[in-house]
Design a protein around this motif. Structure first.
Motif, PDB file in Angstrom:
ATOM      1  N   PRO A  25       0.816  -1.215   0.000  1.00  8.08           N
ATOM      2  CA  PRO A  25       0.000   0.000   0.000  1.00  8.08           C
ATOM      3  C   PRO A  25       0.850   1.265   0.000  1.00  8.08           C
ATOM      4  O   PRO A  25       2.069   1.217   0.199  1.00  8.08           O
ATOM      5  N   HIS A  29      -0.735   4.255   4.713  1.00  8.32           N
ATOM      6  CA  HIS A  29      -2.089   3.721   4.557  1.00  8.32           C
ATOM      7  C   HIS A  29      -2.216   2.447   5.374  1.00  8.32           C
ATOM      8  O   HIS A  29      -1.325   1.596   5.358  1.00  8.32           O
ATOM      9  N   ASP A  30      -3.332   2.321   6.105  1.00  8.01           N
ATOM     10  CA  ASP A  30      -3.482   1.205   7.029  1.00  8.01           C
ATOM     11  C   ASP A  30      -4.521   0.182   6.574  1.00  8.01           C
ATOM     12  O   ASP A  30      -4.739  -0.822   7.246  1.00  8.01           O
ATOM     13  N   TYR A  50      -7.780  -4.035   7.876  1.00  8.31           N
ATOM     14  CA  TYR A  50      -7.477  -2.770   8.534  1.00  8.31           C
ATOM     15  C   TYR A  50      -6.597  -3.080   9.731  1.00  8.31           C
ATOM     16  O   TYR A  50      -6.974  -3.887  10.593  1.00  8.31           O
ATOM     17  N   SER A  93      -5.585   0.782  -1.511  1.00  7.71           N
ATOM     18  CA  SER A  93      -5.277   1.120  -0.121  1.00  7.71           C
ATOM     19  C   SER A  93      -5.909   2.447   0.251  1.00  7.71           C
ATOM     20  O   SER A  93      -6.200   3.287  -0.614  1.00  7.71           O
ATOM     21  N   SER A  94      -6.143   2.606   1.523  1.00  6.22           N
ATOM     22  CA  SER A  94      -6.668   3.876   2.030  1.00  6.22           C
ATOM     23  C   SER A  94      -6.179   4.057   3.455  1.00  6.22           C
ATOM     24  O   SER A  94      -5.641   3.141   4.076  1.00  6.22           O
ATOM     25  N   ALA A  95      -6.365   5.285   3.940  1.00  2.00           N
ATOM     26  CA  ALA A  95      -5.988   5.595   5.315  1.00  2.00           C
ATOM     27  C   ALA A  95      -7.238   5.986   6.078  1.00  2.00           C
ATOM     28  O   ALA A  95      -7.875   6.981   5.775  1.00  2.00           O
ATOM     29  N   THR A 100      -4.818  11.537   5.125  1.00  2.05           N
ATOM     30  CA  THR A 100      -5.688  11.552   3.953  1.00  2.05           C
ATOM     31  C   THR A 100      -7.093  11.125   4.316  1.00  2.05           C
ATOM     32  O   THR A 100      -7.357  10.562   5.358  1.00  2.05           O
ATOM     33  N   SER A 102     -10.472   9.223   4.744  1.00  5.87           N
ATOM     34  CA  SER A 102     -10.742   7.816   5.000  1.00  5.87           C
ATOM     35  C   SER A 102     -11.638   7.216   3.933  1.00  5.87           C
ATOM     36  O   SER A 102     -11.870   6.022   3.942  1.00  5.87           O
ATOM     37  N   GLN A 105      -9.994   5.427  -1.952  1.00  8.68           N
ATOM     38  CA  GLN A 105      -9.186   4.237  -2.147  1.00  8.68           C
ATOM     39  C   GLN A 105      -8.322   4.465  -3.385  1.00  8.68           C
ATOM     40  O   GLN A 105      -8.811   4.890  -4.426  1.00  8.68           O
TER      41      GLN A 105
END
Lengths: 116, 111
Positions: A25, A29-30, A50, A93-95, A100, A102, A105
């Motif tokens: 990712p 990004h988690d 996540y 991926s997203s954070a 950034t 939520s 993606q």
């Protein structure tokens, strides 16, 4: 800017073989998502993670498994491959926390899997 | 509506024309609506994310609106250019964050 990295980009396997797809990712990004897009079809959600825990599950076959590691990269393991598994596999991926949004993606370039 | 539906499936316009596409999505448990631009052999590029009813977003010649009560979103392209040719994907998410994609609208802009 760094993007989502997927490897390999192309993979050819025979029926009943196994395959492992990797996703790295965007830094910080988690959350990682896996999508499958068959020929002429819209992308279908498979599974997401996540903070290294499975967070959501879609239409992922029992023959597939996935995990997210401590460095946040994810691997999709596919066993007993079938012809119908031939598809483009996207990772996004997203954070959910941090700098950034939520909601957004960001997609990798995809891995094209061909099962013969 | 149970799934995300996009129309038209494909569109062919001349350079300079303005155009718009429609995305219909389930309004129950709605969380966010995403538009992506996807060119062949590239990864989908995020255009907009909208969450609130009445949201309007704009990026250059491209804009989008959102109606969460009736479950639809419009994407507008003003003065289409050949480089706008791509597939435009719409996706909705509920509180689980996973995206539920439509089949996309394939746009071809010819000079």
């Amino acid at each position: 800017a760094a993007g989502v990295i997927q490897s390999p980009r192309h993979l050819i396997k025979e029926k009943r073989e196994t395959a492992t797809l990797k996703c790295y990712p965007i830094p910080r990004h988690d959350t990682v998502y896996w999508y499958q897009q068959g020929p002429g079809q819209d992308p279908q959600f498979l599974i997401s993670f996540y903070e290294k825990m499975q967070s959501d599950k879609g239409s992922i076959p029992d023959r597939f498994s996935a995990q997210q590691f401590s460095d946040y990269h994810s691997e999709l393991n596919m066993s007993s491959l079938e012809l119908g598994d031939s598809a483009l596999y996207f990772c996004a991926s997203s954070a959910r926390l941090g700098l950034t949004s939520s909601y957004e993606q960001y997609f990798g370039p995809g891995t094209r899997l061909t099962v013969t | 509506i149970l799934n995300v539906e996009q129309s038209p499936q494909s569109l062919h316009v001349q350079e300079g024309d303005s155009t718009n596409f429609t995305c219909s999505f389930p309004s129950s448990n709605f969380y966010a609506l995403h538009w992506y631009r996807w060119e062949t052999a590239k990864s989908p590029e995020a255009l907009f994310v909208m969450t609130l009813n009445g949201d309007e977003k704009k990026k250059g010649r491209i804009s989008a609106t959102l109606n969460t009560k009736e479950g639809y979103s419009y994407l507008y392209i003003k003065g289409s250019q050949p480089e706008d040719s791509a597939t435009y994907l719409c996706a909705s998410s509920n509180s689980g964050y996973a995206l539920n994609f439509g089949k996309g609208t394939s746009l071809l802009v010819t000079p």
